[in-house]
Structures are given as structure tokens and as C-alpha cells.
Design a protein around this motif. Structure first.
Motif, PDB file in Angstrom:
ATOM      1  N   ASP A   1       5.338   0.580  14.655  1.00  0.00           N
ATOM      2  CA  ASP A   1       3.937   0.195  14.581  1.00  0.00           C
ATOM      3  C   ASP A   1       3.087   1.174  15.410  1.00  0.00           C
ATOM      4  OD1 ASP A   1       1.495  -1.038  14.735  1.00  0.00           O
ATOM      5  OD2 ASP A   1       2.220  -2.888  15.617  1.00  0.00           O
ATOM      6  N   GLY A   2       2.191   1.894  14.744  1.00  0.00           N
ATOM      7  CA  GLY A   2       1.398   2.903  15.432  1.00  0.00           C
ATOM      8  C   GLY A   2       0.430   2.322  16.453  1.00  0.00           C
TER       9      GLY A   2
ATOM     10  N   TYR B   1       0.831  -1.205   0.000  1.00  0.00           N
ATOM     11  CA  TYR B   1       0.000   0.000   0.000  1.00  0.00           C
ATOM     12  C   TYR B   1       0.869   1.259   0.000  1.00  0.00           C
ATOM     13  CZ  TYR B   1      -3.479   3.455   1.369  1.00  0.00           C
ATOM     14  OH  TYR B   1      -4.287   4.551   1.413  1.00  0.00           O
TER      15      TYR B   1
ATOM     16  N   GLY C   1      -1.072  15.426   3.109  1.00  0.00           N
ATOM     17  CA  GLY C   1      -1.589  14.290   3.880  1.00  0.00           C
ATOM     18  C   GLY C   1      -1.881  14.749   5.301  1.00  0.00           C
ATOM     19  N   SER C   2      -2.385  13.833   6.118  1.00  0.00           N
ATOM     20  CA  SER C   2      -2.778  14.217   7.476  1.00  0.00           C
ATOM     21  C   SER C   2      -1.642  14.871   8.286  1.00  0.00           C
ATOM     22  CB  SER C   2      -3.364  13.011   8.223  1.00  0.00           C
ATOM     23  OG  SER C   2      -2.554  11.883   8.108  1.00  0.00           O
TER      24      SER C   2
ATOM     25  N   ASP D   1       8.127   5.173   2.912  1.00  0.00           N
ATOM     26  CA  ASP D   1       7.240   6.286   3.287  1.00  0.00           C
ATOM     27  C   ASP D   1       7.751   7.003   4.525  1.00  0.00           C
ATOM     28  OD1 ASP D   1       5.616   5.932   1.167  1.00  0.00           O
ATOM     29  OD2 ASP D   1       3.899   5.134   2.257  1.00  0.00           O
TER      30      ASP D   1
ATOM     31  N   THR E   1      -1.501   7.583  13.919  1.00  0.00           N
ATOM     32  CA  THR E   1      -0.916   6.236  14.061  1.00  0.00           C
ATOM     33  C   THR E   1      -0.471   5.643  12.721  1.00  0.00           C
ATOM     34  OG1 THR E   1      -3.055   5.100  13.878  1.00  0.00           O
ATOM     35  CG2 THR E   1      -2.334   5.709  16.108  1.00  0.00           C
ATOM     36  N   HIS E   2      -1.008   6.173  11.612  1.00  0.00           N
ATOM     37  CA  HIS E   2      -0.656   5.683  10.273  1.00  0.00           C
ATOM     38  C   HIS E   2      -0.490   6.912   9.380  1.00  0.00           C
ATOM     39  CE1 HIS E   2      -2.330   2.197  12.220  1.00  0.00           C
ATOM     40  NE2 HIS E   2      -1.894   1.422  11.243  1.00  0.00           N
ATOM     41  N   ALA E   3       0.727   7.478   9.370  1.00  0.00           N
ATOM     42  CA  ALA E   3       0.903   8.842   8.853  1.00  0.00           C
ATOM     43  C   ALA E   3       1.047   8.941   7.342  1.00  0.00           C
ATOM     44  CB  ALA E   3       2.108   9.477   9.529  1.00  0.00           C
ATOM     45  N   GLY E   4       1.602   7.912   6.682  1.00  0.00           N
ATOM     46  CA  GLY E   4       1.870   8.015   5.241  1.00  0.00           C
ATOM     47  C   GLY E   4       3.093   8.892   4.988  1.00  0.00           C
TER      48      GLY E   4
ATOM     49  N   HIS F   1     -10.112  14.153   5.821  1.00  0.00           N
ATOM     50  CA  HIS F   1      -9.369  15.386   6.085  1.00  0.00           C
ATOM     51  C   HIS F   1     -10.300  16.539   6.455  1.00  0.00           C
ATOM     52  CE1 HIS F   1      -5.815  13.538   3.658  1.00  0.00           C
ATOM     53  NE2 HIS F   1      -5.819  13.142   4.918  1.00  0.00           N
TER      54      HIS F   1
ATOM     55  N   ASP G   1      -5.701   5.823  10.834  1.00  0.00           N
ATOM     56  CA  ASP G   1      -6.079   5.704   9.429  1.00  0.00           C
ATOM     57  C   ASP G   1      -5.276   4.582   8.781  1.00  0.00           C
ATOM     58  OD1 ASP G   1      -6.881   6.323   6.824  1.00  0.00           O
ATOM     59  OD2 ASP G   1      -5.365   7.893   6.604  1.00  0.00           O
TER      60      ASP G   1
ATOM     61  N   GLU H   1       4.892   5.851  11.191  1.00  0.00           N
ATOM     62  CA  GLU H   1       4.831   5.317   9.828  1.00  0.00           C
ATOM     63  C   GLU H   1       5.829   4.164   9.757  1.00  0.00           C
ATOM     64  OE1 GLU H   1       2.962   5.548   6.929  1.00  0.00           O
ATOM     65  OE2 GLU H   1       4.335   3.928   6.440  1.00  0.00           O
ATOM     66  N   ILE H   2       5.309   2.980   9.489  1.00  0.00           N
ATOM     67  CA  ILE H   2       6.146   1.774   9.586  1.00  0.00           C
ATOM     68  C   ILE H   2       6.871   1.444   8.282  1.00  0.00           C
ATOM     69  CG2 ILE H   2       4.523  -0.067   8.925  1.00  0.00           C
ATOM     70  CD1 ILE H   2       5.304  -1.504  11.519  1.00  0.00           C
ATOM     71  N   HIS H   3       6.341   1.895   7.165  1.00  0.00           N
ATOM     72  CA  HIS H   3       6.952   1.529   5.875  1.00  0.00           C
ATOM     73  C   HIS H   3       8.278   2.276   5.697  1.00  0.00           C
ATOM     74  CE1 HIS H   3       7.616   1.013   1.608  1.00  0.00           C
ATOM     75  NE2 HIS H   3       6.727   0.038   1.641  1.00  0.00           N
TER      76      HIS H   3
HETATM   77  N1  SAM Z   1      -3.084   9.193   7.338  1.00  0.00           N
HETATM   78  C1  SAM Z   1      -2.489   9.442   6.017  1.00  0.00           C
HETATM   79  C2  SAM Z   1      -3.165  10.659   5.404  1.00  0.00           C
HETATM   80  O1  SAM Z   1      -4.352  10.897   5.667  1.00  0.00           O
HETATM   81  O2  SAM Z   1      -2.481  11.380   4.671  1.00  0.00           O
HETATM   82  C3  SAM Z   1      -2.603   8.252   5.111  1.00  0.00           C
HETATM   83  C4  SAM Z   1      -2.171   6.957   5.735  1.00  0.00           C
HETATM   84  S1  SAM Z   1      -2.268   5.543   4.722  1.00  0.00           S
HETATM   85  C5  SAM Z   1      -3.986   5.260   4.590  1.00  0.00           C
HETATM   86  C6  SAM Z   1      -1.743   4.278   5.825  1.00  0.00           C
HETATM   87  C7  SAM Z   1      -0.230   4.279   6.101  1.00  0.00           C
HETATM   88  O3  SAM Z   1       0.011   3.441   7.226  1.00  0.00           O
HETATM   89  C8  SAM Z   1       0.621   3.725   4.990  1.00  0.00           C
HETATM   90  O4  SAM Z   1       1.592   4.691   4.636  1.00  0.00           O
HETATM   91  C9  SAM Z   1       1.297   2.474   5.574  1.00  0.00           C
HETATM   92  O5  SAM Z   1       2.626   2.294   5.149  1.00  0.00           O
HETATM   93  C10 SAM Z   1       1.249   2.765   7.049  1.00  0.00           C
HETATM   94  N2  SAM Z   1       1.199   1.604   7.965  1.00  0.00           N
HETATM   95  C11 SAM Z   1       0.679   0.373   7.732  1.00  0.00           C
HETATM   96  N3  SAM Z   1       0.690  -0.363   8.861  1.00  0.00           N
HETATM   97  C12 SAM Z   1       1.198   0.430   9.841  1.00  0.00           C
HETATM   98  C13 SAM Z   1       1.419   0.259  11.241  1.00  0.00           C
HETATM   99  N4  SAM Z   1       1.106  -0.882  11.849  1.00  0.00           N
HETATM  100  N5  SAM Z   1       1.931   1.301  11.936  1.00  0.00           N
HETATM  101  C14 SAM Z   1       2.245   2.461  11.338  1.00  0.00           C
HETATM  102  N6  SAM Z   1       2.063   2.696  10.000  1.00  0.00           N
HETATM  103  C15 SAM Z   1       1.541   1.688   9.275  1.00  0.00           C
END
Ligand code: SAM
Length: 312
Positions: free
Chosen positions: A165-166, A4, A118-119, A142, A41-44, A19, A186, A137-139
Motif C-alpha cells: 500500500d503506497g 481498475y 507510465g509514470s 500489475d 505511491t500508485h505506480a501501475g 505526465h 496517482d 503497486e498493490i495489485h
Molecule cells: N501512476 C501510473 C501512471 O501514471 O502511469 C498510473 C497509476 S493508476 C492511476 C493507479 C494504480 O494504483 C493502479 O495500478 C492500482 O492497482 C494501484 N493501487 C490502487 N490502490 C493502491 C494502493 N493503496 N497502493 C499502491 N497501489 C495501489
């Protein structure tokens, strides 16, 4: 590992919903004098280009943010019913949507729509000096891009990027020092387990810090785990005696169709929802005005609709 990349999806209809709600929550929470800590928790990657390779490949912003811009800037032909409805909306756009459009516009030159925040960038733009932002952000790719993007802001200790891991990482920060926090969660829901993990994270966080505001985005797709997310969050909030708000936006039918050659066409994401625990008391009224307008502006067929429920 993970495939993703949010860059494919930046500015899609789910981002518009997520947003705009995020901005409205922050506007309210930031009115108080006490410092706020925001957790994403999932920043992108933080910042995206809508004319870049990823966005151009998917074209998802065309049915989200860019569709909104196009609809609002296209003069209505008097005989066209859909355009007439859009014109009525455009003439009296809900403040929540105007605020969202203005904020995205502030990242772009006049009349240009190439950059989409992004967020992390949306949140940071709104914070005051005393507030803090923690981005998970775990990736690896990214996370690296996010760190580089955030470094440009020269925000110093205000913003922390954590490559972890968020769902787990947030535990060590709750409750926050000034006991005021917004948690945006997210996940990409690429892993089936994310549905259960987001609910478990909120359950655990409510025990650690019951007065925080929790905002969870989830996709509305035909799988039981996805339907379980709002149902389980509602149960958690009710058991904790906390108010909640649940908003959904559907832009099209979720049915599979087929092309002329008989090949199945998958519809792409038809709908998504935001579930908020301890929402600002102003949010429901703001969404009541904005959601029908989003249906008019982003709806792709007669299945376009919204729901707005609350409790507690
Ligand atoms: N929140 C962002 C925005 O609104 O701009 C978009 C986030 S996107 C939907 C989800 C992100 O979470 C991806 O970049 C992915 O790599 C990351 N991700 C996936 N699993 C995760 C985890 N367990 N902890 C932190 N980040 C994670």
C-alpha cells in the motif's frame, strides 16, 4: 479486489496533464547536484501498448495522447476555424508539451505511437545515476508486470518495486537520506476512501518531511469527495506555510446525454487536476503557456477549459 487497470486509460487526457507536469517538475528538481528520491505511491504496470487489447477496448488514448499527435500532424484547412487554431498552437508548441511529446517518442520507433510509458518509466528515464525511485503497486498482476518491465531496464538498486500500500508504505522512507524528494500520488480512486487517504498521506508526509515536493492527481467528477481533494490540500499547504500550485484541465462537459434510443450516455472522465505542494518556481509560467494549448488540442466541446491557481 481491485478492477481498475491503468492499461485501459493509458495515454488519456488525464495522463497527458499528469505526465507533462511530472516531467516539468523532474527537469527542475534534477538540475541540482544532490541526489533525488522519487516515490510513485500508485505506480501501475509501468509501460503500456496503445495498440494492445486494453487500450483498443477503451480507446481513451484517442482523446488524449493520440489526439494530440493527430492534431499536431494534420494540416489545417484555411476555412476551418478549429484547425486554424490548432495550427497556431502547433507552430509554437509550449516547451512543456514538446518535452512530453519528445519523451514519449523516445519509447517508440520513428512515427510510431504504439508504446506509452507510465509514470515509472517516465521518471526512470530522467533520473541520474545517484537518484533513486521507489514504486508502490498493490495489485498482484500489475505489480508482477511492473517488476518484469523494470527488470528489463537493468537499473539495479536504483529502482525498487514494492508490492504494498503506497499510502502506508511511503511513511518508512520519509525523510529520505539526502533530504530531497518528489512524491507522485496517482490513486485510481476506485475506492471512495482513496480521496481521504491521499489527503491524509500528504498531511502525514508534510510532518515527516516538509520540504519535499508533493504532486497529487485527482479526477474532477460530480462527487463531493473529489472536490474536497484540492480544497483540503490547499488548507494543508497553507497551514504548513508551503507554496502550492493547482492546475486543472477540462476537455468536455460532465453532463449526461442520451442516445437516439433514449439510453443514457455517460461522458467518461471530463476533467482532472494536479495539485502540487512545494512546486518548482518555474512551473506556473510553463503551465500558463501549456494549458491553453491543451484546451485547443484536446478540447472536445465548448466546455473545454483550464484553471491555474497558486498560493503560499
Ligand atoms: N501512476 C501510473 C501512471 O501514471 O502511469 C498510473 C497509476 S493508476 C492511476 C493507479 C494504480 O494504483 C493502479 O495500478 C492500482 O492497482 C494501484 N493501487 C490502487 N490502490 C493502491 C494502493 N493503496 N497502493 C499502491 N497501489 C495501489
Amino acid at each position: 479486489m481491485f478492477s481498475y487497470r491503468h492499461a485501459f486509460h493509458a495515454g488519456n487526457h488525464a495522463d497527458v496533464l499528469k505526465h507533462s507536469v511530472l516531467i516539468a517538475i523532474l527537469r527542475h528538481l534534477l538540475q541540482k547536484d544532490t541526489a533525488l528520491t522519487v516515490f510513485d505511491t500508485h505506480a501501475g504496470a509501468g509501460l503500456y501498448r496503445l495498440d494492445g487489447e486494453y487500450a483498443a477496448t477503451s480507446g481513451e488514448a484517442a482523446n488524449g495522447f493520440l489526439r494530440l499527435i493527430h492534431a499536431l500532424n494534420t494540416p489545417a484547412a484555411p476555412e476551418n476555424k478549429a484547425q486554424a487554431a490548432i495550427k497556431i498552437v502547433a507552430d509554437k508548441l509550449a516547451p512543456l508539451l514538446q518535452d512530453y511529446l519528445d519523451l514519449v517518442a523516445s519509447f517508440n520507433n520513428k512515427d510510431s505511437h504504439k508504446v506509452y510509458p507510465g509514470s515509472p518509466f517516465i521518471i526512470q528515464r530522467l533520473l541520474g545515476e545517484r537518484d533513486k525511485l521507489k514504486l508502490f503497486e498493490i495489485h498482484p498482476t500489475d505489480s508482477k508486470t511492473l517488476s518484469a518491465n523494470i527488470a528489463q531496464l537493468k537499473a539495479g538498486r536504483q529502482v525498487a518495486v514494492l508490492r504494498e500500500d503506497g499510502f502506508e508504505g511511503i511513511k518508512k522512507f520519509l525523510p529520505p537520506p539526502a533530504r530531497r524528494a518528489l512524491v507522485l500520488s496517482d490513486p485510481s480512486y476506485e475506492i471512495k476512501n482513496d480521496y481521504a487517504r491521499v489527503v491524509a498521506m500528504v498531511a502525514d508526509s508534510l510532518v515527516r518531511f516538509a520540504t519535499g515536493t508533493y504532486a497529487v492527481w485527482y479526477p474532477i467528477i460530480p462527487r463531493p469527495e473529489a472536490h474536497d481533494v484540492p480544497r483540503k490540500l490547499k488548507t494543508l499547504a497553507t497551514k504548513a506555510g508551503k507554496p502550492w500550485l493547482h492546475a486543472t484541465l477540462t476537455v468536455k462537459s460532465s453532463k449526461l446525454t442520451s442516445d437516439e434510443a433514449g439510453e443514457t450516455i455517460r461522458p467518461g472522465l471530463p476533467a482532472s487536476g494536479m495539485f502540487i505542494i512545494n512546486p518548482p518556481h518555474t512551473l506556473k509560467a510553463a503551465l500558463k503557456e501549456a494549458l491553453p494549448q491543451l484546451v485547443t488540442l484536446l478540447g472536445q466541446d465548448q466546455h473545454a477549459a483550464f484553471t491555474l491557481d497558486s498560493g503560499g
